[in-house]
Design an enzyme around this catalytic site. Structure first.
Site, PDB file in Angstrom:
ATOM      1  N   GLY A 214      27.342 -17.559 -10.741  1.00 27.51           N
ATOM      2  CA  GLY A 214      28.158 -18.747 -11.009  1.00 27.51           C
ATOM      3  C   GLY A 214      29.023 -19.123  -9.807  1.00 27.51           C
ATOM      4  O   GLY A 214      28.733 -18.756  -8.671  1.00 27.51           O
ATOM      5  N   GLY A 216      32.837 -19.250  -7.870  1.00 28.79           N
ATOM      6  CA  GLY A 216      34.155 -18.624  -7.819  1.00 28.79           C
ATOM      7  C   GLY A 216      34.231 -17.314  -7.078  1.00 28.79           C
ATOM      8  O   GLY A 216      33.273 -16.872  -6.447  1.00 28.79           O
ATOM      9  N   ILE A 218      34.509 -14.144  -8.051  1.00 29.37           N
ATOM     10  CA  ILE A 218      33.727 -12.959  -8.435  1.00 29.37           C
ATOM     11  C   ILE A 218      32.293 -13.048  -7.920  1.00 29.37           C
ATOM     12  O   ILE A 218      31.833 -12.127  -7.227  1.00 29.37           O
ATOM     13  CB  ILE A 218      33.827 -12.688  -9.950  1.00 29.37           C
ATOM     14  CG1 ILE A 218      35.269 -12.229 -10.257  1.00 29.37           C
ATOM     15  CG2 ILE A 218      32.815 -11.637 -10.397  1.00 29.37           C
ATOM     16  CD1 ILE A 218      35.591 -12.035 -11.694  1.00 29.37           C
ATOM     17  N   GLU A 237      21.481 -21.518 -11.901  1.00 35.36           N
ATOM     18  CA  GLU A 237      21.986 -22.862 -12.191  1.00 35.36           C
ATOM     19  C   GLU A 237      22.408 -23.540 -10.882  1.00 35.36           C
ATOM     20  O   GLU A 237      22.077 -24.675 -10.605  1.00 35.36           O
ATOM     21  CB  GLU A 237      23.187 -22.665 -13.100  1.00 35.36           C
ATOM     22  CG  GLU A 237      23.872 -23.873 -13.564  1.00 35.36           C
ATOM     23  CD  GLU A 237      24.863 -23.455 -14.647  1.00 35.36           C
ATOM     24  OE1 GLU A 237      24.442 -22.775 -15.609  1.00 35.36           O
ATOM     25  OE2 GLU A 237      26.034 -23.800 -14.519  1.00 35.36           O
ATOM     26  N   GLY A 335      25.971 -22.789 -18.309  1.00 34.07           N
ATOM     27  CA  GLY A 335      24.671 -22.123 -18.402  1.00 34.07           C
ATOM     28  C   GLY A 335      24.767 -20.666 -18.793  1.00 34.07           C
ATOM     29  O   GLY A 335      23.774 -19.938 -18.741  1.00 34.07           O
TER      30      GLY A 335
HETATM   31  N1  COA Z   1      45.671 -16.491 -21.843  1.00 31.82           N
HETATM   32  C1  COA Z   1      46.368 -17.206 -20.948  1.00 31.82           C
HETATM   33  N2  COA Z   1      45.923 -17.500 -19.706  1.00 31.82           N
HETATM   34  C2  COA Z   1      44.711 -17.043 -19.381  1.00 31.82           C
HETATM   35  C3  COA Z   1      43.926 -16.276 -20.257  1.00 31.82           C
HETATM   36  C4  COA Z   1      44.464 -16.004 -21.540  1.00 31.82           C
HETATM   37  N3  COA Z   1      43.792 -15.295 -22.441  1.00 31.82           N
HETATM   38  N4  COA Z   1      42.771 -15.967 -19.629  1.00 31.82           N
HETATM   39  C5  COA Z   1      42.832 -16.517 -18.412  1.00 31.82           C
HETATM   40  N5  COA Z   1      43.996 -17.148 -18.261  1.00 31.82           N
HETATM   41  C6  COA Z   1      44.468 -17.880 -17.082  1.00 31.82           C
HETATM   42  C7  COA Z   1      44.241 -17.077 -15.807  1.00 31.82           C
HETATM   43  O1  COA Z   1      45.316 -16.202 -15.540  1.00 31.82           O
HETATM   44  C8  COA Z   1      44.133 -18.196 -14.775  1.00 31.82           C
HETATM   45  O2  COA Z   1      45.401 -18.726 -14.466  1.00 31.82           O
HETATM   46  P1  COA Z   1      46.092 -18.408 -13.033  1.00 31.82           P
HETATM   47  O3  COA Z   1      45.102 -18.902 -12.019  1.00 31.82           O
HETATM   48  O4  COA Z   1      47.349 -19.170 -13.103  1.00 31.82           O
HETATM   49  O5  COA Z   1      46.253 -16.907 -13.017  1.00 31.82           O
HETATM   50  C9  COA Z   1      43.415 -19.300 -15.544  1.00 31.82           C
HETATM   51  O6  COA Z   1      43.655 -19.044 -16.939  1.00 31.82           O
HETATM   52  C10 COA Z   1      41.921 -19.331 -15.269  1.00 31.82           C
HETATM   53  O7  COA Z   1      41.367 -18.051 -15.502  1.00 31.82           O
HETATM   54  P2  COA Z   1      40.311 -17.438 -14.481  1.00 31.82           P
HETATM   55  O8  COA Z   1      39.693 -16.300 -15.162  1.00 31.82           O
HETATM   56  O9  COA Z   1      40.916 -17.244 -13.148  1.00 31.82           O
HETATM   57  O10 COA Z   1      39.281 -18.652 -14.398  1.00 31.82           O
HETATM   58  P3  COA Z   1      38.059 -18.869 -13.436  1.00 31.82           P
HETATM   59  O11 COA Z   1      38.329 -20.086 -12.681  1.00 31.82           O
HETATM   60  O12 COA Z   1      37.689 -17.606 -12.707  1.00 31.82           O
HETATM   61  O13 COA Z   1      36.906 -19.185 -14.481  1.00 31.82           O
HETATM   62  C11 COA Z   1      35.728 -18.931 -16.534  1.00 31.82           C
HETATM   63  C12 COA Z   1      36.492 -18.226 -15.427  1.00 31.82           C
HETATM   64  C13 COA Z   1      35.275 -17.890 -17.528  1.00 31.82           C
HETATM   65  C14 COA Z   1      36.627 -19.950 -17.241  1.00 31.82           C
HETATM   66  C15 COA Z   1      34.512 -19.661 -15.902  1.00 31.82           C
HETATM   67  O14 COA Z   1      33.669 -18.733 -15.284  1.00 31.82           O
HETATM   68  C16 COA Z   1      33.726 -20.451 -16.930  1.00 31.82           C
HETATM   69  O15 COA Z   1      34.055 -21.577 -17.214  1.00 31.82           O
HETATM   70  N6  COA Z   1      32.667 -19.846 -17.516  1.00 31.82           N
HETATM   71  C17 COA Z   1      31.849 -20.493 -18.525  1.00 31.82           C
HETATM   72  C18 COA Z   1      30.700 -21.244 -17.910  1.00 31.82           C
HETATM   73  C19 COA Z   1      29.697 -20.352 -17.225  1.00 31.82           C
HETATM   74  O16 COA Z   1      29.727 -19.144 -17.331  1.00 31.82           O
HETATM   75  N7  COA Z   1      28.778 -20.984 -16.531  1.00 31.82           N
HETATM   76  C20 COA Z   1      27.674 -20.322 -15.912  1.00 31.82           C
HETATM   77  C21 COA Z   1      27.677 -20.229 -14.447  1.00 31.82           C
HETATM   78  S1  COA Z   1      28.177 -21.634 -13.493  1.00 31.82           S
END
Ligand code: COA
Length: 432
Positions: A214, A216, A218, A237, A335
């Protein structure tokens, strides 16, 4: 056919082109870094001329002006994936969210959400009048194939990419010429936590694997630890800049792929100019519509397929929420499940969910007894396989609820282990 003449006949300005969008219709706009921003912004500027126009897309990276409060009654966004530019509008009720698997979006356009107008961005035509969708084939090409009216932003900075990724100018109604750099994705910050996660994920990836990664920090951290691997392939994707380096170094050569050997298969691309230059006129990279690339039945044809996606929370049963914080829609399934299901059917596949053990600067554990109230399950406990944090790897497939809880607690942050152990004792009537 005289394509040059046809092209000239269809040339117009953005302001003129958007006058052809009727009221009471559905407009689909090009995706992510492929967004045709000049035409979308012209539509927003002229919003008073429309009534009840629905704007549909997934990842939005432009200005998202159609979500502003004054658009009420004129333009309204229906998000199939929520991003930074649209999140508040969905949360405040100014825009809608429709859940859907990414690979099923073209099917929705054929059935439930018919497309009246497609606004797309493409490369200049070749001598046969064929324009490439460049960095964004995904749902954009299917939408253009289905739309009654196609308005195209022809950008000489859009790379020419291969695959089932072309539209002929005879199928475009209005052409707006621009010369504008594509939207670029800022490089993520990779810290120690991401590096530890990347190293654990890389330990699960064998030579000869085909990868889906994906966006980001990680996924980019995983790539740092793949430099010494051999014969990796890409069926994803999307991919970003990190893959360019792995291809140049030879770690990715696509030679062992069982579907499309020798080729990197994607449905969209997001990165910097470095990526866009790499894919331009590069026959190694092929883009196909998302209902092919992300179809689990396509994905499963790749032996040793490994998917790496992320999550916001995982509960002690292994239910994954990757798209909401309580009732607030944060993103969408995208995805994620397309790949987890495809990988689970592939020979020797591995589906990984990788996430930091905490959120909110360490204040919250992402491994929780229960998902937040109002939140939703993105990947079900039946589909989940590996969960990786900076503290290790939990393999949940084939494990009982008790075994899953134990494995997940073992990779939780130490600050939250006591609390989780208490929940374990209450749930399973025994101590950890
Ligand atoms: N409660 C409150 N805040 C939360 C939280 C919770 N349970 N979980 C995460 N957060 C906060 C994080 O701390 C972060 O804020 P910060 O930047 O101020 O610390 C923010 O929410 C975003 O979380 P983060 O995990 O850093 O998001 P990310 O940008 O790494 O995205 C997903 C992670 C899971 C949202 C993203 O991968 C996604 O949308 N996945 C679904 C779609 C997918 O998997 N597609 C396939 C490949 S493209």
């Amino acid at each position: 056919m005289d394509y040059k003449k046809l092209y000239k006949e269809k040339l117009t300005t953005a302001c003129e082109a958007v006058k052809h969008i009727p009221s009471n219709c559905r407009v689909v706009t090009g995706h992510a870094t492929g967004e045709p921003t000049v035409i979308v912004d012209a539509m927003v500027e002229n919003y008073l001329q429309y009534e009840n126009v629905e704007i549909v897309h997934l990842v939005a990276m432009g200005n998202c002006g159609y979500t502003r409060p004054e658009m009420k009654g004129h333009l309204r966004h229906n998000a199939l994936f929520v991003g930074a530019g649209t999140r508040e509008a969905v949360h405040d009720g100014r825009a809608d969210f429709t859940p859907t698997f990414f690979y099923q979006v073209p099917r929705l356009f054929k059935t439930k959400l018919p497309v009246d107008v497609a606004i797309i961005q493409v490369s200049p035509p070749d001598e046969n009048g064929n324009c490439s969708f460049g960095v964004s084939c995904d749902f954009t090409k299917p939408a253009a194939d289905l739309a009654k009216i196609v308005i195209a932003q022809v950008n000489d900075q859009m790379p020419m990419t291969y695959g089932d990724n072309f539209i002929n100018i005879k199928d475009i109604d209005f052409i707006v010429e621009v010369s504008k750099p594509l939207i670029e994705l800022p490089s993520p910050v990779i810290g120690d936590v991401e590096k530890a996660i990347g190293e654990y994920c890389a330990s699960l990836i064998e030579d000869g694997s085909t990868l889906q990664l994906g966006i980001g920090a990680i996924p980019d951290a995983v790539l740092l630890f793949l430099k010494d691997k051999k014969d990796l392939g890409i069926h994803s994707e999307m991919f970003s800049d990190g893959i360019v380096d792995l291809y140049s170094s030879g770690a990715v050569n696509n030679s062992k792929k069982t579907l499309h050997p020798g080729k990197m298969i994607v449905t969209f691309l997001m990165g910097s100019k470095k990526l866009y230059d790499f894919v331009n006129n590069n026959p190694v990279v092929e883009l196909y519509p998302v209902d092919y690339v992300n179809d689990p039945l396509t994905i499963m044809k790749n032996n040793k397929m490994v998917s790496i996606n992320s999550a916001l929370q995982v509960d002690l049963m292994g239910q994954v929420c990757a798209e909401a914080i309580g009732l607030k829609q944060f993103s969408g399934v995208g995805g994620q499940v397309d790949y987890i299901r495809g990988v689970s059917m592939a020979e020797d596949g591995k589906a990984i969910i990788a996430m930091p053990s905490t959120a909110a600067k360490g204040k919250l554990s992402r491994i929780v007894p229960f998902l937040d109230h109002g939140s939703c399950v993105t990947t079900s406990r039946n589909d989940v396989e590996y969960i990786v944090t900076e503290y290790g790897i939990a393999n949940l497939r084939g494990k009982s609820l008790k075994q899953r809880a134990k494995e997940l607690i073992s990779i939780a942050h130490p600050d939250f282990k006591d609390e989780l152990a208490k929940e374990y004792k209450e749930r399973f009537k025994e101590s950890l």
